[in-house]
Design an enzyme around this catalytic site. Structure first.
Site, PDB file in Angstrom:
ATOM      1  N   CYS A 107     -13.340   4.157   3.487  1.00 33.12           N
ATOM      2  CA  CYS A 107     -12.891   4.774   4.987  1.00 33.12           C
ATOM      3  C   CYS A 107     -14.356   5.470   5.648  1.00 33.12           C
ATOM      4  O   CYS A 107     -15.005   5.726   5.026  1.00 33.12           O
ATOM      5  CB  CYS A 107     -11.600   5.529   5.021  1.00 33.12           C
ATOM      6  SG  CYS A 107     -11.718   7.084   4.256  1.00 33.12           S
ATOM      7  N   ASN A 131      -7.413   6.466  -6.100  1.00 28.79           N
ATOM      8  CA  ASN A 131      -6.985   7.041  -5.051  1.00 28.79           C
ATOM      9  C   ASN A 131      -5.714   7.748  -5.457  1.00 28.79           C
ATOM     10  O   ASN A 131      -5.028   7.509  -6.773  1.00 28.79           O
ATOM     11  CB  ASN A 131      -6.450   6.251  -4.007  1.00 28.79           C
ATOM     12  CG  ASN A 131      -5.574   4.990  -4.499  1.00 28.79           C
ATOM     13  OD1 ASN A 131      -5.902   4.595  -5.435  1.00 28.79           O
ATOM     14  ND2 ASN A 131      -4.680   4.412  -3.617  1.00 28.79           N
ATOM     15  N   CYS A 182      -8.774   9.713  -1.214  1.00 25.30           N
ATOM     16  CA  CYS A 182      -9.411   8.645  -1.600  1.00 25.30           C
ATOM     17  C   CYS A 182     -10.223   8.381  -2.861  1.00 25.30           C
ATOM     18  O   CYS A 182     -10.852   9.546  -3.350  1.00 25.30           O
ATOM     19  CB  CYS A 182     -10.302   7.968  -0.331  1.00 25.30           C
ATOM     20  SG  CYS A 182      -9.668   7.744   1.175  1.00 25.30           S
ATOM     21  N   GLU A 239      -2.367   9.339  -3.945  1.00 24.82           N
ATOM     22  CA  GLU A 239      -1.353   9.500  -2.484  1.00 24.82           C
ATOM     23  C   GLU A 239      -0.281  10.506  -2.806  1.00 24.82           C
ATOM     24  O   GLU A 239      -0.214  11.217  -3.823  1.00 24.82           O
ATOM     25  CB  GLU A 239      -0.508   8.343  -2.564  1.00 24.82           C
ATOM     26  CG  GLU A 239      -1.312   7.034  -2.176  1.00 24.82           C
ATOM     27  CD  GLU A 239      -0.488   5.647  -2.113  1.00 24.82           C
ATOM     28  OE1 GLU A 239      -1.302   4.805  -1.392  1.00 24.82           O
ATOM     29  OE2 GLU A 239       0.635   5.729  -2.137  1.00 24.82           O
ATOM     30  N   CYS A 245     -14.820   8.905   4.023  1.00 25.11           N
ATOM     31  CA  CYS A 245     -15.343   8.869   2.521  1.00 25.11           C
ATOM     32  C   CYS A 245     -16.878   8.444   2.942  1.00 25.11           C
ATOM     33  O   CYS A 245     -17.918   8.856   2.307  1.00 25.11           O
ATOM     34  CB  CYS A 245     -14.978   7.569   1.839  1.00 25.11           C
ATOM     35  SG  CYS A 245     -13.195   8.229   0.959  1.00 25.11           S
ATOM     36  N   GLU A 267     -12.963   7.393  -3.669  1.00 26.33           N
ATOM     37  CA  GLU A 267     -14.510   7.632  -3.367  1.00 26.33           C
ATOM     38  C   GLU A 267     -14.740   9.226  -3.332  1.00 26.33           C
ATOM     39  O   GLU A 267     -15.640  10.015  -3.906  1.00 26.33           O
ATOM     40  CB  GLU A 267     -15.065   7.153  -2.024  1.00 26.33           C
ATOM     41  CG  GLU A 267     -14.939   5.437  -2.186  1.00 26.33           C
ATOM     42  CD  GLU A 267     -13.763   5.090  -1.625  1.00 26.33           C
ATOM     43  OE1 GLU A 267     -13.790   3.815  -1.029  1.00 26.33           O
ATOM     44  OE2 GLU A 267     -12.657   5.588  -1.593  1.00 26.33           O
TER      45      GLU A 267
END
Length: 133
Positions: free
Chosen positions: A90, A42, A53, A44, A93, A55
């Protein structure tokens, strides 16, 4: 490749995640049908919406290198030094996974101590995708 090995790769990737705001680091290891493994973390951002993310990082990296077929992904996350929380992908993803994977695509959650196996269809039933099954 077995679940434990794939999760070890995910845990190693997690260590370099860029999460200065949430401190929740996520790593993943995406296994392509070719046998190659693509890692993701990830990343940010201060304004949050450009955050990516782990993934999606792995999938976009793989697709940008010509891969379009995948067998499994291992995902781990947590705030401490060890990936100690079950970290499910999420919704965004999951939708990205549905773009490239069939319903039986394997999603491994956990860490090297304990893993949980799910299919994409279990985590994203009735997906909107070309790969419906």
């Amino acid at each position: 490749m077995d679940d434990k090995t794939l999760m070890e790769i995910a845990e190693k990737a997690r260590k370099i995640a860029y999460a200065p705001y949430s401190e929740f680091k996520v790593g993943c290891a995406l296994l392509a049908k070719s046998g190659k493994v693509y890692t993701g973390i990830n990343i940010e951002n201060a304004s949050y919406s450009p955050t990516n993310c782990a993934e999606r990082t792995a999938f976009f990296k793989a697709v940008s290198e010509g891969e379009h077929e995948f067998d499994a992904i291992a995902i781990c996350g947590g705030k401490g030094k060890k990936a100690d929380e079950v970290c499910a992908p999420c919704g965004v993803c999951r939708q990205v996974m549905a773009e490239f994977c069939k319903g039986d695509f394997l999603i491994i959650l956990g860490n090297t101590d304990k893993t949980y196996r799910h299919t994409l269809s279990e985590l994203l039933p009735l997906s909107f995708s070309l790969n419906r099954e």
